[in-house]
Design an enzyme around this catalytic site. Structure first.
Site, mmCIF file in Angstrom:
data_model
loop_
_atom_site.group_PDB
_atom_site.id
_atom_site.type_symbol
_atom_site.label_atom_id
_atom_site.label_comp_id
_atom_site.label_asym_id
_atom_site.label_seq_id
_atom_site.Cartn_x
_atom_site.Cartn_y
_atom_site.Cartn_z
ATOM 1 C CG ASP A 9 31.859 25.414 -36.388
ATOM 2 O OD1 ASP A 9 31.015 25.915 -35.603
ATOM 3 O OD2 ASP A 9 32.168 25.417 -37.328
ATOM 4 C CB SER A 10 27.563 24.907 -37.046
ATOM 5 O OG SER A 10 28.090 25.919 -37.430
ATOM 6 C CE1 TYR A 41 23.837 23.717 -35.345
ATOM 7 C CE2 TYR A 41 25.480 24.514 -33.649
ATOM 8 C CZ TYR A 41 24.866 23.710 -34.318
ATOM 9 O OH TYR A 41 24.948 22.253 -33.670
ATOM 10 C CB CYS A 73 30.362 26.935 -32.823
ATOM 11 S SG CYS A 73 28.908 27.714 -33.459
ATOM 12 C CG ASN A 74 32.390 33.308 -32.224
ATOM 13 O OD1 ASN A 74 33.125 33.721 -31.534
ATOM 14 N ND2 ASN A 74 33.259 32.660 -33.030
ATOM 15 C CB THR A 75 26.423 30.371 -33.477
ATOM 16 O OG1 THR A 75 26.878 31.346 -34.499
ATOM 17 C CG2 THR A 75 24.922 30.664 -33.338
ATOM 18 C CB CYS A 187 31.651 33.626 -37.606
ATOM 19 S SG CYS A 187 31.118 32.203 -38.643
ATOM 20 C CB THR A 188 35.163 29.372 -35.322
ATOM 21 O OG1 THR A 188 33.826 28.699 -35.874
ATOM 22 C CG2 THR A 188 35.331 29.736 -34.226
HETATM 23 N N1 DGL Z 1 31.207 28.841 -36.993
HETATM 24 C C1 DGL Z 1 30.189 29.220 -36.360
HETATM 25 C C2 DGL Z 1 30.322 30.407 -35.366
HETATM 26 O O1 DGL Z 1 31.342 30.766 -35.188
HETATM 27 C C3 DGL Z 1 28.647 29.594 -37.335
HETATM 28 C C4 DGL Z 1 28.381 29.224 -38.523
HETATM 29 C C5 DGL Z 1 26.702 28.749 -38.504
HETATM 30 O O2 DGL Z 1 25.997 29.841 -38.732
HETATM 31 O O3 DGL Z 1 26.592 27.765 -38.363
HETATM 32 O O4 DGL Z 1 29.548 30.978 -34.914
#
Ligand code: DGL
Length: 270
Positions: A9-10, A41, A73-75, A187-188
């Site tokens: 993940d980020s 991210y 990480c969805n992003t 978002c995780t």
């Molecule tokens: N945890 C990340 C997700 O699921 C994103 C967080 C970020 O903006 O870095 O998208």
């Protein structure tokens, strides 16, 4: 030999997915990589993010030698899954918004997807809506404030639950949101503040995320049933960070409680 997994993940959000996996398969050898040196991210340019994600995951997987990589990480998943699958010769599981289950769960046929700016505006999410939310109105919202609040909560200090309440109020102020009955945490990071989000929401809204579905997918890929193991605390996980190891160590107690095992922290240099 137990299977080994690398969860990326980020930041610390992917721990919510890692925890679901560890809960189902306590003996799995877990390595976690947080790109905290480049966090958050959510609003960064896609071409820069894609290269960064590939570099970090390539390095982390050469160090940890996983059987499976989970992009928790969805992003990252919504913009880089194809690239990662093309470049890396290891099975990759992506975490993407739970739009399909949300659409079938919704009675009002209005659901909201809450993620980062990149995720909710991605072509991937547009495709999920077109393919799996037929007959449903899908609202999309993003919040960097909630991502930052999630990290603060894990750090313990300076976390203000009012920030969550205010953000949820702002998001649901939209008259279109009135009939929403399912909220997708896309978002995780957000399951880390699940309690605060639920407390701020109207009671009739059901909150869902992708964590459990991903853990089930890993079980089926590794061909394991849920393991029953009384000695979870004997297992160890490794937490790699591209950021500052001392800052990550400050979250040690909470991370170990989430993963139900001891955790060692290491620097990942690119
Ligand atoms: N945890 C990340 C997700 O699921 C994103 C967080 C970020 O903006 O870095 O998208």
């Amino acid at each position: 030999m137990d299977s080994s997994i690398l969860v990326f993940d980020s930041g610390s959000g992917g721990l919510t997915v890692a925890a679901e996996i560890k809960n189902k398969i306590p003996n799995i050898r877990l390595s976690y990589v947080s790109d905290s040196g480049f966090f958050p991210y959510g609003k960064k340019p896609h071409d820069i993010l894609k290269k960064r994600i590939l570099d970090v995951i390539s390095k982390a997987s050469s160090v940890s030698q996983p059987d499976i990589i989970v992009i928790a990480c969805n992003t990252a998943s919504t913009i880089a899954l194809d690239l990662l699958r093309a470049k890396l010769n290891i099975p990759i599981v992506g975490v993407v918004p739970a739009i399909k289950p949300a659409a079938s769960l919704s009675k009002s046929k209005v659901v909201m997807v809450l993620g980062t700016n990149t995720t909710v505006n991605s072509n991937y999410v547009k495709m999920l809506i077109t393919d799996f939310a037929i007959g449903c109105k899908v609202l999309v919202e993003d919040s960097e404030a909630l991502v930052l609040a999630s990290e603060q909560k894990l750090l313990g200090n300076a976390f203000d639950p009012d920030i969550v309440t205010q953000e949820i109020k702002r998001i649901f102020n939209n008259p279109n949101a009135l009939h929403t009955d399912v909220l997708v945490l896309a978002c995780t990071h957000f399951p880390l503040i699940n309690t605060e989000i639920k407390n701020a929401l109207p009671r009739h809204i059901t909150v869902i995320d992708s964590g459990l579905a991903i853990a089930n997918r890993i079980c089926s890929l590794l061909k394991v049933e849920r393991q029953v193991c009384d000695q979870k605390l004997d297992s160890k996980a490794t937490f790699y960070t591209t950021g500052n190891v001392d800052s990550e160590q400050a979250k040690k107690r909470k991370i170990e409680a989430l993963l139900q095992c001891s955790v060692i922290f290491k620097q990942l240099s690119l």
